[in-house]
Design a protein around this motif. Structure first.
Motif, short mmCIF file in Angstrom:
data_model
loop_
_atom_site.label_atom_id
_atom_site.label_comp_id
_atom_site.label_asym_id
_atom_site.label_seq_id
_atom_site.Cartn_x
_atom_site.Cartn_y
_atom_site.Cartn_z
N GLY A 1 37.23 -9.51 18.76
CA GLY A 1 38.61 -9.08 18.57
C GLY A 1 38.81 -7.68 19.12
N PRO A 2 39.97 -7.09 18.91
CA PRO A 2 40.27 -5.77 19.44
C PRO A 2 39.26 -4.69 19.07
CG PRO A 2 42.28 -6.80 18.70
CD PRO A 2 41.16 -7.70 18.27
N ALA A 3 38.79 -4.68 17.83
CA ALA A 3 37.83 -3.65 17.43
C ALA A 3 36.59 -3.69 18.30
CB ALA A 3 37.46 -3.83 15.96
N TYR A 4 36.20 -4.89 18.70
CA TYR A 4 35.00 -5.06 19.49
C TYR A 4 35.22 -4.68 20.95
CZ TYR A 4 33.25 -7.39 15.35
OH TYR A 4 32.87 -7.66 14.06
N TYR A 5 36.42 -4.99 21.51
CA TYR A 5 36.62 -4.55 22.89
C TYR A 5 36.93 -3.06 22.96
CZ TYR A 5 41.69 -6.09 22.44
OH TYR A 5 43.00 -6.33 22.08
N MET A 6 37.40 -2.48 21.88
CA MET A 6 37.55 -1.02 21.84
C MET A 6 36.18 -0.34 21.84
SD MET A 6 40.67 -0.67 19.09
CE MET A 6 42.23 -1.50 19.37
N GLU A 7 35.25 -0.92 21.06
CA GLU A 7 33.91 -0.34 20.99
C GLU A 7 33.12 -0.58 22.27
OE1 GLU A 7 30.14 -0.39 17.95
OE2 GLU A 7 31.09 -2.30 18.43
N THR A 8 33.06 -1.82 22.73
CA THR A 8 32.23 -2.17 23.89
C THR A 8 32.91 -1.83 25.21
OG1 THR A 8 31.28 -3.99 22.61
CG2 THR A 8 30.89 -4.00 24.98
N GLY A 9 34.17 -2.22 25.34
CA GLY A 9 34.87 -2.01 26.60
C GLY A 9 35.26 -0.56 26.85
N LEU A 10 35.75 0.11 25.80
CA LEU A 10 36.19 1.50 25.95
C LEU A 10 35.12 2.50 25.52
CD1 LEU A 10 39.87 1.33 24.61
CD2 LEU A 10 39.13 1.53 27.00
N GLY A 11 34.11 2.02 24.78
CA GLY A 11 33.09 2.93 24.26
C GLY A 11 33.62 3.83 23.17
N LYS A 12 34.61 3.35 22.43
CA LYS A 12 35.25 4.16 21.38
C LYS A 12 35.17 3.42 20.04
CE LYS A 12 38.50 6.17 24.71
NZ LYS A 12 37.79 7.45 24.83
N ARG A 13 34.05 3.55 19.38
CA ARG A 13 33.90 2.88 18.09
C ARG A 13 34.89 3.42 17.07
NH1 ARG A 13 31.13 -0.59 15.09
NH2 ARG A 13 30.96 -0.16 12.87
N TRP A 14 35.17 4.72 17.15
CA TRP A 14 36.11 5.32 16.20
C TRP A 14 37.48 4.63 16.29
CZ3 TRP A 14 40.75 7.16 17.86
CH2 TRP A 14 40.87 7.50 19.22
N MET A 15 37.88 4.26 17.51
CA MET A 15 39.16 3.58 17.70
C MET A 15 39.11 2.18 17.11
SD MET A 15 41.16 3.06 21.32
CE MET A 15 42.93 2.71 21.38
N GLY A 16 37.96 1.50 17.31
CA GLY A 16 37.80 0.18 16.73
C GLY A 16 37.82 0.22 15.21
N THR A 17 37.20 1.26 14.64
CA THR A 17 37.20 1.41 13.18
C THR A 17 38.61 1.67 12.66
OG1 THR A 17 34.94 2.29 13.25
CG2 THR A 17 36.23 2.71 11.26
N LEU A 18 39.35 2.52 13.37
CA LEU A 18 40.74 2.81 12.97
C LEU A 18 41.57 1.53 13.03
CD1 LEU A 18 42.84 5.02 12.25
CD2 LEU A 18 43.29 5.24 14.71
N PHE A 19 41.40 0.78 14.12
CA PHE A 19 42.13 -0.49 14.24
C PHE A 19 41.76 -1.43 13.11
CE2 PHE A 19 42.21 -4.92 15.46
CZ PHE A 19 43.51 -5.08 15.91
N SER A 20 40.47 -1.52 12.79
CA SER A 20 40.02 -2.42 11.73
C SER A 20 40.64 -2.07 10.39
CB SER A 20 38.49 -2.39 11.62
OG SER A 20 37.89 -2.99 12.74
N VAL A 21 40.74 -0.78 10.10
CA VAL A 21 41.37 -0.35 8.85
C VAL A 21 42.83 -0.78 8.82
CG1 VAL A 21 42.09 1.66 7.51
CG2 VAL A 21 39.79 1.59 8.49
#
Length: 473
Positions: A133-153
Motif C-alpha cells: 500500500g502507500p506506506a510501503y511505496y513511500m518507504e521503498t520507492g521514496l525512501g521516506k519511512r517517516w512519511m509512510g508512518t505518518l500516512f499509516s497513522v
C-alpha cells in the motif's frame, strides 16, 4: 466541533479540491487517458480471463485473484457514501454536484491507476499472501519511512476508526428507525460479526466480500433501472437539470457553482476514494503477472462506484421529486425510495444500508490492519501481533461506541481525517508517478506486440533497482 468544521472548510475549499483535481488532470494527460484506453483489459481481468502464469506464494495453495482484490477495494468504496453522501452533496450543492462527481470519477480513474500500480510494484511477500500500500511505496520507492508512518497513522484514524464509526452509526440508526431494534444490541452484533470475519485473515475477508459486493451492487442497480424505466419520460429533464445546475445556469448566484464543485469532489472522493490511498492497500494483495493489470482494475472500480452506484442514488432522488423536501443525507434517500417504491422502499433501503455499510466496515478494517502492521512490523513479530489484537478490540469498541455519536460529528471527523490522508498520498504518487508511467509503457509495448497477458520482469525494468522489488521474482 466548530473548530473541526472550520478546518474542514479551509482544507476542502482551498487545498484538497485543487490538489485532487490538479493531480487527476495531470495523471490523465500523462497516461494518455489510461482509464479509458484499457477498459476492455480491466473487464477481462476481473472476469477471470487473465491466463498468465502464476507461481504459488511460498508454496501456498491459495492465491488472491485480481477479482478478489477488486472486491475488497469495492467493498470499501461502496458504502454510505453511495447512499447518504450523494444525497448530502445534492442537498448542499444542488443537482449540479452530480455532474462534478462524474467529472471527478472520470479523471480520478487515472489517479487510482497510478496509486494502485505503485502498490503492486512495491508489494511485499507475506506468509500466505502479498501485502502493501502507500506506506510501503513511500518507504521503498521514496525512501521516506517517516512519511509512510505518518500516512499509516492517518489511515488508521480515517479508515480504521472514523469511517468505521460513520458506517456503523448509519447501520444502527437505520435499523433502529425502521424496526425499533435496540441500538446497543445492533452495535454489539456488528462488532462481534466483524471479529468473526477478520480473525480469518485476508483470505477470509476477500472471500466474504467477493460474495457480498456483486450481490448488493447488482441489486441496487436493478432497482434504479426499475425506477428509471417507470419514469422514462422524465429522464431528459433530469439530465438537463444536472447539467444546467453544474454550471450555475439555474442558480441565483455564481457562488453555488463553487459549492456544487466542492461537494461533488468531497463526496465523490468519500465514495470512490481515488487518490485517498485506500484502494492501493487492496490492490497490493492481488497475485497478478504485471503491476499495471491491477492498476487498470482499480481504475475501473472508480467508474463502477461513481458512474454506476452513485448515479443510481442521484437518479432515484431526482426522479422522485424529493430533493426539495428539506431532508438531508440518508433520510432524503429513504424518502425518495418510498416515493417511487412505496412502503417497501424503506425496507429495501434498510437492507441496502446494512450490506453497503457493513462491507465497507470490513474493507476499512483491513486497510487499518495493513497500516498497523507497517508501523509495528519492524519492531518485532510479537509487537505486531499485539498491535493487531489491540486494533481489533479498538474496532469493536468503535462500532459499539457509534451508538453514542451523532451523524454530524461522525461526518466532521471523517472529512478531516480523509483530507489529511489524501494530501499525504497524493504528494507521494506525484513524486513516484514516473515509475507508474514506465510500467504502463512496458505493458502497452507488450500488448502492441500481440501479448494478451503481459508479464513483468523486474530485471528489465530500468526505472527501479530490482533488489527493492521484493514482491516480484
Amino acid at each position: 466541533m466548530s473548530f473541526i468544521n472550520s478546518l474542514n472548510d479551509l482544507l476542502w475549499s482551498y487545498v484538497i479540491t485543487v490538489v485532487l483535481v490538479g493531480a487527476a488532470v495531470y495523471f490523465t494527460i500523462r497516461s494518455k487517458g489510461v482509464q479509458f484506453r484499457f477498459i476492455g483489459d480491466g473487464i477481462r481481468i476481473i472476469m477471470g480471463r487473465d491466463k498468465s502464469p502464476h507461481r504459488p506464494l511460498n508454496g501456498a495453495k491459495k492465491r488472491i485473484s485480481s477479482f478478489k482484490a477488486f472486491s475488497v477495494s469495492l467493498a470499501s468504496r461502496v458504502g454510505t457514501g453511495n447512499l447518504a453522501g450523494v444525497a448530502s452533496a445534492m442537498f448542499v450543492g444542488g443537482p449540479g454536484a452530480v455532474f462534478w462527481m462524474w467529472a471527478m470519477a472520470l479523471l480520478g480513474g487515472a489517479t487510482s491507476f497510478v496509486e494502485s500500480t505503485l502498490a503492486q510494484l512495491y508489494k511485499k511477500r507475506g506468509k500466505d499472501s502479498f501485502y502493501g500500500g502507500p506506506a510501503y511505496y513511500m518507504e521503498t520507492g521514496l525512501g521516506k519511512r517517516w512519511m509512510g508512518t505518518l500516512f499509516s497513522v492517518f489511515m488508521i484514524l480515517s479508515f480504521g476508526l472514523a469511517q468505521t464509526m460513520l458506517q456503523a452509526q448509519t447501520i444502527i440508526s437505520s435499523l433502529h428507525d425502521s424496526f425499533s431494534v435496540n441500538p446497543l444490541a445492533i452495535g454489539l452484533f456488528l462488532g462481534v460479526l466483524l471479529l468473526v470475519i477478520v480473525v480469518g485473515g485476508v483470505h477470509r475477508i476477500s472471500n466474504v466480500v467477493a460474495y457480498m459486493v456483486p450481490f448488493m451492487a447488482l441489486g441496487y442497480i436493478f432497482i434504479a433501472l426499475y425506477v428509471m424505466i417507470g419514469h422514462v419520460a422524465q429522464l431528459p429533464e433530469m439530465f438537463g437539470m444536472i447539467f444546467r445546475n453544474a454550471f450555475g445556469m439555474e442558480q441565483l448566484g455564481g457562488g453555488m457553482v463553487g459549492v456544487a464543485i466542492q461537494q461533488g469532489v468531497k463526496r465523490g472522493l468519500f465514495s470512490n476514494e481515488a487518490g485517498e490511498g485506500s484502494a492501493p492497500n487492496a490492490a497490493a494483495i492481488a497475485d497478478t503477472s504485471h503491476p499495471v493489470k491491477q492498476g487498470i482494475v482499480q481504475a475501473l472500480g472508480v467508474f463502477v462506484d461513481t458512474l454506476l452506484i452513485c448515479s443510481c442514488t442521484a437518479f432515484i432522488i431526482l426522479l422522485s421529486g424529493q430533493l426539495g423536501c428539506g431532508e438531508d443525507g440518508i433520510i432524503l434517500t429513504s424518502r425518495s425510495l418510498e416515493a417511487v417504491l412505496g412502503p417497501g422502499g424503506r425496507i429495501f433501503l434498510t437492507a441496502a444500508i446494512f450490506l453497503f455499510a457493513f462491507s465497507t466496515v470490513i474493507g476499512n478494517y483491513y486497510y487499518g490492519e495493513t497500516n498497523v502492521r507497517f508501523i509495528l512490523g519492524r519492531i518485532s513479530g510479537k509487537a505486531e501481533r499485539a498491535g493487531i489484537t489491540i486494533y481489533r478490540l479498538a474496532s469493536f469498541a468503535i462500532i459499539v461506541g457509534a451508538v453514542f455519536i451523532t451523524l454530524s460529528t461522525a461526518w466532521a471527523l471523517v472529512d478531516l481525517s480523509m483530507g489529511l490522508v489524501t494530501l499525504t498520498n497524493v504528494c507521494a504518487i506525484i513524486l513516484l508517478g514516473g515509475k507508474a508511467f514506465a510500467l504502463l509503457s512496458d505493458y502497452s509495448a507488450q500488448r502492441k506486440e500481440g501479448i494478451k497477458d503481459p508479464v513483468f520482469n523486474k530485471y528489465d525494468f530500468k526505472a527501479e533497482d530490482p533488489s527493492r522489488l521484493e514482491g516480484w521474482e
